[in-house]
Scaffold this active site. Structure first.
Site, PDB file in Angstrom:
ATOM      1  CG  ASP A 157      -4.089  -4.141  -0.197  1.00  0.00           C
ATOM      2  OD1 ASP A 157      -4.605  -4.988   0.541  1.00  0.00           O
ATOM      3  OD2 ASP A 157      -4.682  -3.622  -1.167  1.00  0.00           O
ATOM      4  CE  LYS A 158       5.865  -6.405   0.125  1.00  0.00           C
ATOM      5  NZ  LYS A 158       6.509  -7.533  -0.604  1.00  0.00           N
TER       6      LYS A 158
END
Length: 329
Positions: A157-158
């Site tokens: 995930d970012k």
């Protein structure tokens, strides 16, 4: 624009079983590919059917046709689109390991892995293309967005930091994908969670949330198997430092398991958690500005050498600072 090298297209052959969704050919093909460890969108499969790339007992099929049990299904994906991600050499990367076949990078929090809606540039893929050497990775013909993520075999995930392996050629990409499909990749994450976590192994089904398309959930009747082992590393008063060892790697798996099954959401996780009641934790979460989750261990069999390689990444400064602040609170 970097153009990926063309790959030979491989035809996959399946047999439709009684348990498969046989009311529509497009749904059946998506399911058969999924069971084989690959992924293709229904829209992509419909294009393949329209272009005569899906045969039922040797004849071109129709997307809406029903399929008899025992029918032979031949699927030949369309050639992948050229890689359209733009190279960007200005993005700095922390490279842990690199050779002619693959690269292991320690991704910082805040860096998106590949171009997608809302993130057309400034991603890890843009940075990799800016380094050179990834043109041979090519686009995965079974991935409808493969032209935007050459060499990518898994994602973070970012706002999750840590270790990520990227393939430099199609052969390495497929070999790594096979290891992920067999759950043969060694992966361990560390997380700070809100509450008193317990050591447990969560084994659930995992699928999209029925009403919120941004979220995933374990509360589904049909889904993919997801297994996470949680080990307590340190009690931090109103929080706990845990290690999460993955047997599977589903999207948001750790975040969902810790929040839904452990009832201890990750600190700073605004999608699956809530604002902590304790003032000290709220202040730490606000200062951190992201979920306290880090991929610290990555191990796999190197596709070229057949030797097991193992990498570890220390907890990054922002997360280490958050842990220290909780200790002192």
């Amino acid at each position: 624009m970097i153009r990926s090298a063309p790959e030979p297209l491989v035809t996959s052959t399946f047999e439709a079983s009684a348990a498969d969704p046989r009311d529509r050919l497009d749904k059946l093909v998506v399911r058969l590919l999924e069971k084989a460890g690959t992924a293709a969108s229904r829209a992509a499969v419909q294009r393949w059917i329209e272009n005569g790339r899906v045969l039922v007992d040797g004849k071109p099929g129709r997307a809406s046709m029903s399929v008899a049990e025992g029918a032979r299904i031949d699927v030949t994906p369309e050639p992948p689109e050229p890689t359209r991600a733009e190279p960007d050499s200005s993005i700095e990367l922390a490279v842990v390991y690199e050779d002619a076949h693959l690269l292991v990078v320690d991704k910082p929090a805040g860096l998106v892995v590949h171009p997608a809606k809302g993130h057309a540039s400034g991603t890890l893929v843009n940075a990799l293309l800016g380094r050179g050497g990834f043109e041979r990775a090519g686009a995965d013909p079974l991935d409808p967005e493969g032209h935007l993520r050459p060499g990518i075999v898994h994602r973070l995930d970012k706002d999750t930091s840590g270790l990520l392996v990227v393939a430099k050629d199609a052969e390495t990409r497929e070999a790594l994908k096979a290891q992920f499909a067999k759950h043969a990749i060694e992966r361990e994450y560390v997380a700070v969670v809100v509450g008193a976590a317990k050591e447990a192994t969560f084994a659930t089904l995992h699928g999209r949330h029925p009403t919120d398309r941004l979220r995933f959930t374990t509360h589904v009747e049909e889904g993919k198997r997801a297994v996470t082992r949680v080990v307590v590393l340190e009690r931090l008063g109103p929080a706990t430092l845990v290690a999460c060892r993955l047997e599977t790697g589903r999207t948001h798996q750790i975040r969902v398991h810790l929040a839904e099954r452990g009832k201890t959401p990750i600190l700073g996780d605004t999608l699956y958690g809530k604002t902590p009641k304790e003032k000290a934790l709220r202040e730490v979460a606000e200062a951190l500005g992201r979920q306290a989750l880090h991929a610290r261990v990555l191990g796999f069999e190197h596709p070229a050498t057949r030797r097991h390689v193992h990498f570890e990444s220390p907890i990054p400064a922002d997360m280490a600072g958050a842990i220290e602040a909780i200790r002192k609170a």
